[in-house]
Design a protein around this motif. Structure first.
Motif, PDB file in Angstrom:
ATOM      1  N   ALA D  56      37.411  44.068  32.680  1.00 45.90           N
ATOM      2  CA  ALA D  56      37.633  44.098  34.133  1.00 45.90           C
ATOM      3  C   ALA D  56      36.574  43.220  34.786  1.00 45.90           C
ATOM      4  O   ALA D  56      35.403  43.258  34.398  1.00 45.90           O
ATOM      5  CB  ALA D  56      37.537  45.524  34.667  1.00 45.90           C
ATOM      6  N   GLN D  59      35.930  45.116  38.836  1.00 44.81           N
ATOM      7  CA  GLN D  59      36.732  46.348  38.844  1.00 44.81           C
ATOM      8  C   GLN D  59      38.238  46.112  38.915  1.00 44.81           C
ATOM      9  O   GLN D  59      38.997  47.028  39.276  1.00 44.81           O
ATOM     10  CB  GLN D  59      36.266  47.301  39.950  1.00 44.81           C
ATOM     11  CG  GLN D  59      34.769  47.625  39.839  1.00 44.81           C
ATOM     12  CD  GLN D  59      34.321  48.794  40.691  1.00 44.81           C
ATOM     13  OE1 GLN D  59      35.089  49.342  41.460  1.00 44.81           O
ATOM     14  NE2 GLN D  59      33.062  49.193  40.534  1.00 44.81           N
ATOM     15  N   GLU D  60      38.686  44.905  38.559  1.00 43.29           N
ATOM     16  CA  GLU D  60      40.120  44.652  38.409  1.00 43.29           C
ATOM     17  C   GLU D  60      40.368  44.206  36.973  1.00 43.29           C
ATOM     18  O   GLU D  60      39.609  43.397  36.433  1.00 43.29           O
ATOM     19  CB  GLU D  60      40.585  43.523  39.356  1.00 43.29           C
ATOM     20  CG  GLU D  60      40.366  43.791  40.823  1.00 43.29           C
ATOM     21  CD  GLU D  60      41.413  44.740  41.404  1.00 43.29           C
ATOM     22  OE1 GLU D  60      42.402  45.033  40.712  1.00 43.29           O
ATOM     23  OE2 GLU D  60      41.204  45.196  42.543  1.00 43.29           O
ATOM     24  N   PHE D  61      41.442  44.701  36.366  1.00 44.33           N
ATOM     25  CA  PHE D  61      41.752  44.275  35.004  1.00 44.33           C
ATOM     26  C   PHE D  61      41.846  42.752  34.946  1.00 44.33           C
ATOM     27  O   PHE D  61      42.406  42.110  35.835  1.00 44.33           O
ATOM     28  CB  PHE D  61      43.069  44.890  34.511  1.00 44.33           C
ATOM     29  CG  PHE D  61      42.932  46.336  34.112  1.00 44.33           C
ATOM     30  CD1 PHE D  61      42.277  46.684  32.936  1.00 44.33           C
ATOM     31  CD2 PHE D  61      43.456  47.353  34.906  1.00 44.33           C
ATOM     32  CE1 PHE D  61      42.146  48.017  32.552  1.00 44.33           C
ATOM     33  CE2 PHE D  61      43.322  48.689  34.542  1.00 44.33           C
ATOM     34  CZ  PHE D  61      42.668  49.023  33.364  1.00 44.33           C
TER      35      PHE D  61
END
Lengths: 150, 83, 150, 83
Positions: D56, D59-61
């Motif tokens: 990530a 905090q985003e894949f």
């Protein structure tokens, strides 16, 4: 495992019913529940539920046993209230426990769908303006119609 | 023969239950409905449209051809609306 | 309506969470819930759940908002526990309320399915014989794999 | 660049987080993984099979082509097993 099936006027205690299905067990991976409640649609003042004592309990016990055959449930509870209920009151509780989440969720949905179509209950609505009417079964909900009309 | 009525069937008949002894020609649910419809104005109103009526014989859903006898418990009611 | 999303070590109080979703309302017809629990399979002694503080809460809030867009929910609560949990302990709670039963049941199943595949949690198993192992994602459960492997 | 490691990635690396300043040639997730794999025996063990690693960025894949920069928070972890 024998499903617990009750038709009663009194409210039910969902937390206590869940605790009973889990007590002493470490093989339950999923516990699904559904609670149906009285909505105050169109100025509804109260809903009165009538049932066929004896047949209603037998019919629910039969379908609960069928659910236990279709899905590997470790516990199953169905409580349906009768009598006069105000908006916001809980009407029905379905609880299903299983090792696996999909089984508990599917069995819960199956049972509540069936209660709508196959259990001998009848609802009468009272409105704030004094009108009363019996709720009509939706065609899609009337599983018993086929038996009669064939 | 013990009869039970529920919901608006009960309201129209004016009774929740009654015991009757129909003639021997009444052998099935369809025959019983025809017999009951002639029993009183309330019965006539309740059974005016048989498509709106459901039946159980000895607490099992029945259809017009289901046999009925003197020892049976027979219930008439509208389509169910539980859940 | 903003979904309530929490990641916590403490147990949750399902009855209190349900009451909160229903308080003062007469427009809720169905309240569905799912509780996931630790099973004592193969001599499991404890399960330890790890998460990614910040991302995990954001990811759950995102999917809960998506559920509220897909179904007309009046309330939605997701609580996921972390830390070391013994067999029989509740891990996760999903609660969905709607005017209609199908919406509440479908949204509940959608959310718990997604939590299995899309939320950053990792489970380590401890067994009675002292062995420990990280739970491996099932291929079917690994939605993130596609993003990486494409 | 702030790195976070979770589950067995954390255990193999031997750290839960670290701040690093990779060379400018490290521009995306794939480049960062190659750089990290050469950083210590623990890192090498953690990144031995990149197919087992998820990432990530902020905090985003992310995927191997996702850009990375000095201000990013980048996390590596196994496939998720929640619920």
């Amino acid at each position: 495992m024998t499903p617990r099936v009750t038709v009663q006027a009194a409210p039910f205690d969902l937390a206590a019913e869940m605790t009973a299905l889990l007590a002493g067990r470490v093989d339950v991976g999923g516990l699904a529940s559904f609670v149906g409640l009285v909505r105050a649609d169109e100025g509804l003042a109260a809903l009165t539920l009538e049932h066929y004592p004896g047949m209603t309990e037998r019919a629910i016990a039969g379908i609960a046993a069928e659910a236990c055959g279709r899905w590997p449930l470790t516990g199953c509870t169905v409580i349906h209230r009768v009598g006069r209920l105000p908006p916001g009151a809980p009407i029905v509780l379905v609880l299903t426990a299983s090792a696996h989440r999909a089984a508990s969720l599917e069995a819960c949905a199956f049972l509540i769908d069936w209660l709508k179509t196959g259990a001998p209950f009848w609802k009468r609505e009272e409105f704030a303006d004094g009108r009363e009417r019996w709720v009509e079964a939706k065609a899609a909900d009337d599983a018993a119609a086929l038996r009669w009309a064939r | 023969m013990h009869l039970l009525y529920f919901a608006w069937v009960r309201q129209r008949v004016g009774l929740g239950e009654e015991d009757i002894a129909p003639p021997p020609a009444v052998r099935d649910v369809a025959g019983l409905v025809a017999f009951l419809a002639a029993r009183s104005p309330g019965h006539a109103a309740a059974f005016a449209d048989p498509r709106q009526i459901r039946c159980a014989v000895n607490q099992e859903f029945a259809d017009p051809t289901t046999p009925v006898g003197p020892e049976d418990e027979i219930a008439f009611f509208p389509p169910v609306t539980g859940g």
